[in-house]
Design a protein around this motif. Structure first.
Motif, PDB file in Angstrom:
ATOM      1  N   ALA A  88       0.849  -1.194   0.000  1.00 33.11           N
ATOM      2  CA  ALA A  88       0.000   0.000   0.000  1.00 33.11           C
ATOM      3  C   ALA A  88       0.879   1.236   0.000  1.00 33.11           C
ATOM      4  O   ALA A  88       2.008   1.218   0.509  1.00 33.11           O
ATOM      5  CB  ALA A  88      -0.934   0.019   1.215  1.00 33.11           C
ATOM      6  N   THR A  89       0.360   2.306  -0.571  1.00 32.46           N
ATOM      7  CA  THR A  89       1.006   3.620  -0.559  1.00 32.46           C
ATOM      8  C   THR A  89       0.049   4.596   0.105  1.00 32.46           C
ATOM      9  O   THR A  89      -1.096   4.742  -0.335  1.00 32.46           O
ATOM     10  CB  THR A  89       1.326   4.083  -1.993  1.00 32.46           C
ATOM     11  OG1 THR A  89       2.240   3.173  -2.595  1.00 32.46           O
ATOM     12  CG2 THR A  89       1.933   5.482  -1.984  1.00 32.46           C
ATOM     13  N   ARG A  90       0.493   5.264   1.154  1.00 35.87           N
ATOM     14  CA  ARG A  90      -0.367   6.191   1.892  1.00 35.87           C
ATOM     15  C   ARG A  90       0.333   7.547   1.961  1.00 35.87           C
ATOM     16  O   ARG A  90       1.542   7.623   2.165  1.00 35.87           O
ATOM     17  CB  ARG A  90      -0.665   5.657   3.298  1.00 35.87           C
ATOM     18  CG  ARG A  90      -1.203   4.220   3.283  1.00 35.87           C
ATOM     19  CD  ARG A  90      -1.583   3.726   4.669  1.00 35.87           C
ATOM     20  NE  ARG A  90      -1.852   2.300   4.669  1.00 35.87           N
ATOM     21  CZ  ARG A  90      -2.984   1.731   4.255  1.00 35.87           C
ATOM     22  NH1 ARG A  90      -3.977   2.497   3.803  1.00 35.87           N
ATOM     23  NH2 ARG A  90      -3.142   0.425   4.295  1.00 35.87           N
ATOM     24  N   ILE A  91      -0.467   8.611   1.783  1.00 38.91           N
ATOM     25  CA  ILE A  91       0.082   9.965   1.748  1.00 38.91           C
ATOM     26  C   ILE A  91      -0.763  10.856   2.648  1.00 38.91           C
ATOM     27  O   ILE A  91      -2.009  10.812   2.598  1.00 38.91           O
ATOM     28  CB  ILE A  91       0.086  10.535   0.311  1.00 38.91           C
ATOM     29  CG1 ILE A  91       0.778   9.548  -0.646  1.00 38.91           C
ATOM     30  CG2 ILE A  91       0.785  11.891   0.267  1.00 38.91           C
ATOM     31  CD1 ILE A  91       0.668   9.945  -2.102  1.00 38.91           C
ATOM     32  N   GLY A  92      -0.103  11.660   3.466  1.00 33.08           N
ATOM     33  CA  GLY A  92      -0.817  12.585   4.330  1.00 33.08           C
ATOM     34  C   GLY A  92       0.039  13.805   4.633  1.00 33.08           C
ATOM     35  O   GLY A  92       1.078  14.035   3.997  1.00 33.08           O
ATOM     36  N   ARG A  93      -0.373  14.581   5.600  1.00 26.30           N
ATOM     37  CA  ARG A  93       0.397  15.757   6.005  1.00 26.30           C
ATOM     38  C   ARG A  93       1.644  15.331   6.765  1.00 26.30           C
ATOM     39  O   ARG A  93       1.627  14.391   7.543  1.00 26.30           O
ATOM     40  CB  ARG A  93      -0.453  16.678   6.884  1.00 26.30           C
ATOM     41  CG  ARG A  93      -1.639  17.286   6.147  1.00 26.30           C
ATOM     42  CD  ARG A  93      -2.369  18.265   7.038  1.00 26.30           C
ATOM     43  NE  ARG A  93      -3.528  18.839   6.372  1.00 26.30           N
ATOM     44  CZ  ARG A  93      -3.495  19.877   5.564  1.00 26.30           C
ATOM     45  NH1 ARG A  93      -2.335  20.454   5.303  1.00 26.30           N
ATOM     46  NH2 ARG A  93      -4.584  20.332   5.002  1.00 26.30           N
ATOM     47  N   GLY A  94       2.741  16.037   6.526  1.00 31.87           N
ATOM     48  CA  GLY A  94       3.987  15.735   7.204  1.00 31.87           C
ATOM     49  C   GLY A  94       4.107  16.419   8.543  1.00 31.87           C
ATOM     50  O   GLY A  94       3.190  17.120   8.997  1.00 31.87           O
ATOM     51  N   GLY A  95       5.229  16.212   9.183  1.00 33.52           N
ATOM     52  CA  GLY A  95       5.457  16.811  10.491  1.00 33.52           C
ATOM     53  C   GLY A  95       5.157  15.838  11.618  1.00 33.52           C
ATOM     54  O   GLY A  95       4.624  14.745  11.411  1.00 33.52           O
TER      55      GLY A  95
ATOM     56  N   PRO B 239       3.255  14.273  14.731  1.00 34.24           N
ATOM     57  CA  PRO B 239       1.917  14.258  15.335  1.00 34.24           C
ATOM     58  C   PRO B 239       1.923  15.007  16.667  1.00 34.24           C
ATOM     59  O   PRO B 239       2.897  14.955  17.433  1.00 34.24           O
ATOM     60  CB  PRO B 239       1.646  12.762  15.541  1.00 34.24           C
ATOM     61  CG  PRO B 239       2.535  12.074  14.545  1.00 34.24           C
ATOM     62  CD  PRO B 239       3.763  12.934  14.452  1.00 34.24           C
ATOM     63  N   GLY B 240       0.843  15.727  16.914  1.00 31.89           N
ATOM     64  CA  GLY B 240       0.735  16.497  18.145  1.00 31.89           C
ATOM     65  C   GLY B 240       1.366  17.862  18.066  1.00 31.89           C
ATOM     66  O   GLY B 240       1.348  18.613  19.053  1.00 31.89           O
ATOM     67  N   HIS B 241       1.958  18.202  16.918  1.00 32.69           N
ATOM     68  CA  HIS B 241       2.574  19.506  16.719  1.00 32.69           C
ATOM     69  C   HIS B 241       1.936  20.153  15.490  1.00 32.69           C
ATOM     70  O   HIS B 241       1.364  19.473  14.624  1.00 32.69           O
ATOM     71  CB  HIS B 241       4.089  19.370  16.506  1.00 32.69           C
ATOM     72  CG  HIS B 241       4.802  18.798  17.684  1.00 32.69           C
ATOM     73  ND1 HIS B 241       5.306  19.579  18.704  1.00 32.69           N
ATOM     74  CD2 HIS B 241       5.098  17.515  18.019  1.00 32.69           C
ATOM     75  CE1 HIS B 241       5.885  18.810  19.611  1.00 32.69           C
ATOM     76  NE2 HIS B 241       5.775  17.546  19.211  1.00 32.69           N
TER      77      HIS B 241
END
Length: 535
Positions: free
Chosen positions: A429-436, A438-440
């Motif tokens: 699977a290939t998944r893409i989301g926002r970087g950075g 978590p919790g920040h």
């Protein structure tokens, strides 16, 4: 590339509601006297045609044919009981894979000549409206008696109860053909050839299979191949094809085809696509806007798989881009490539058309290809009705008038690729989301990629407490936060990294996981642009 799905979907409507004919088989399927036939003679015809001006195929009564739309075409049902090679006792016919024909229609307006080959002799089969059940008000009743056929399909081997219920291969429209896989489902298609797809200076050319010569072995078995010879013709190209198709009663093996072809160019060609295939990709676990559709995923194929001449295994997830794009993967004598449907979990689709059962298609060259590139064409789409994906081999040398090409390859219509590597893991699977973190606060222009790899016999070799290296490069942008982690409930590992990319910038990503300096997984490639995402 995008106009054949409706045509082929019309074809699938012909499978039900069959009625027995009033006329006997031989009276309905009128044939000419037999004439000698050989593949060598067909090659010579194609060669001679390449020296002569192009003659477009016949399109009978266009005004009437244009009235036979998707719905009216679906009303035209071939009388399956009259099919050649049905082996039914009351017909005295040869037992084999029953042969049915498609009628003309809005999406299949060109007449294609059909021949049956027996003992080296060919006989043309002529159109007869009595071969079809036609409602009284269907415009097809106005077609002349010599209108001709649009294509053909083969039913499963004759048995007492199920031979009329499933066809396993179909040829219809330009040089398109397709077969079912191990799960009995159609999906992507193969093509005879691709001419000038996605070039800036003009439209794509769609050469036609203008004649088919269909041969089954007398006294054969379900494992005996059905051989289809086809004559290709177009403004820039001619060709002769011999396709030996093997089905068998063990349907878990899908369909295997061995193709031999001789292609001649009558004009220069800017992009010559050999051994081509075409599919549909709308969105997967990535590339889906929140309200674009109610289903989690919609695609016939989810990636391009390649086995390079040097032995590297490569996986390129498909894209639904903002504009037509062609990616080229240079190689010399590749061992194979294909468009695969790896995700076979129904819960990931939730759809009654069974995308989880669509076949994968792999091409194995049986003769060296030399230098060139596997090219992947991706066309934007906003629906599943369009075939927007193409993959094919393009020779490195210019394709100029007078060139000829000898092709020999094998096509595998199966669930999985026929030659999987046993020593490396495959992309799951290939998944893409926002970087950075978590919790920040999530920084703008940073994207997180999580790519999962799965093959238990490989991944279980990773010692407890050891984490593989994530080897990733990007043609543009900055990569950070690379790390690997095991996924709970199985021998699945996830490679993670962040990518900082300027707005509107395009990047080519390359990544694999390694253990002790050696590749642990296939090479994952991906093309990404920041404004395809969710900013």
């Amino acid at each position: 590339m995008m106009n054949r799905r409706t045509l082929l979907r019309s074809a699938t409507l012909l499978a039900g509601g069959l009625m027995l004919p009033a006329l006997p088989l031989r009276a309905q399927q009128a044939q000419d006297a037999a004439a000698p036939f050989s593949f060598d003679a067909l090659i010579q015809r194609a060669k001679d045609m390449a020296q002569a001006p192009y003659e477009p195929p016949m399109m009978p009564d266009p005004e009437i044919v244009q009235q036979i739309n998707y719905q009216r075409h679906g009303e035209l049902k071939f009388h399956t009981a009259t099919a050649r090679f049905s082996g039914q006792p009351d017909t005295g016919d040869v037992k084999g894979y029953p042969l049915e024909f498609f009628p003309l229609g809005m999406y299949a307006p060109k007449r294609v000549r059909m021949f049956v080959v027996e003992n080296g002799q060919s006989s043309e089969v002529h159109y007869n409206p009595a071969l079809f059940d036609m409602p009284a008000d269907n415009p097809a009743r106005k077609l002349p008696s010599d209108a001709g056929f649009a294509g053909f399909r083969l039913q499963e081997w004759y048995t007492e109860d199920d031979w009329t219920k499933q066809d396993w291969v179909a040829f219809q429209g330009a040089s398109y053909f397709r077969a079912i896989g191990a799960d009995g489902q159609y999906g992507l298609s193969a093509r005879g050839i691709v001419i000038n797809a996605a070039i800036p200076d003009g439209p794509e050319e769609f050469p036609d299979f203008k004649e088919f010569y269909i041969e089954q072995q007398p006294g054969g078995t379900p494992d005996s191949p059905v051989t289809v010879h086809a004559l290709l013709d177009g403004p820039s190209v001619t060709g002769a094809y011999r396709i030996k198709m093997t089905r068998g009663l063990d349907r878990t093996k899908g369909v295997i085809m061995e193709v031999e072809a001789k292609v001649f160019l009558r004009e220069d060609v800017e992009r010559l696509g050999l051994m081509p295939m075409t599919s549909m990709f709308w969105f997967s676990e990535y590339g889906r806007d929140r309200l674009i559709d109610w289903r989690p995923e919609v695609h016939d194929s989810d990636g391009l798989s390649m086995w390079s001449g040097t032995g590297e295994r490569i996986w390129r997830p498909l894209n639904n881009p903002d504009a037509t794009r062609v990616a080229a993967f240079g190689d010399e004598n590749p061992r194979g490539f294909g468009l695969s449907q790896r995700d076979r979990n129904f819960d990931h689709y939730q759809d009654g058309v069974f995308y989880d059962r669509r076949p994968s298609l792999w091409v194995e060259p049986l003769a060296p290809l030399g230098k060139g590139a596997v090219q992947l064409m991706e066309i934007p789409t906003d629906d599943e009705i369009n075939d927007n994906i193409g993959a094919f081999w393009v020779p490195e040398a210019p394709s100029v008038k007078g060139n000829s090409y000898d092709l020999h390859y094998r096509l595998y219509w199966q669930n999985t690729e026929p030659f999987p590597a046993t020593n490396i893991a495959q992309t799951r699977a290939t998944r893409i989301g926002r970087g950075g973190q978590p919790g920040h606060p999530r920084p703008a222009g940073v994207y997180h990629f999580a790519v999962e790899f799965d093959r238990p016999e490989v991944m279980k070799q990773i010692p407890y407490g050891v984490f593989p290296d994530v080897m990733v490069t990007a043609s543009n942008g900055t990569v950070s936060r690379t790390f690997a982690e095991p996924v709970p409930n199985g021998n699945i590992w996830r490679a993670n990294f962040d990518l900082a990319l300027e707005e509107g910038q395009l990047t080519d990503l390359r990544m694999y996981m390694a253990l002790d300096g050696k590749p642990l997984t296939e090479t994952w490639l991906y093309q990404f642009r920041s404004d395809w995402a969710f900013d």
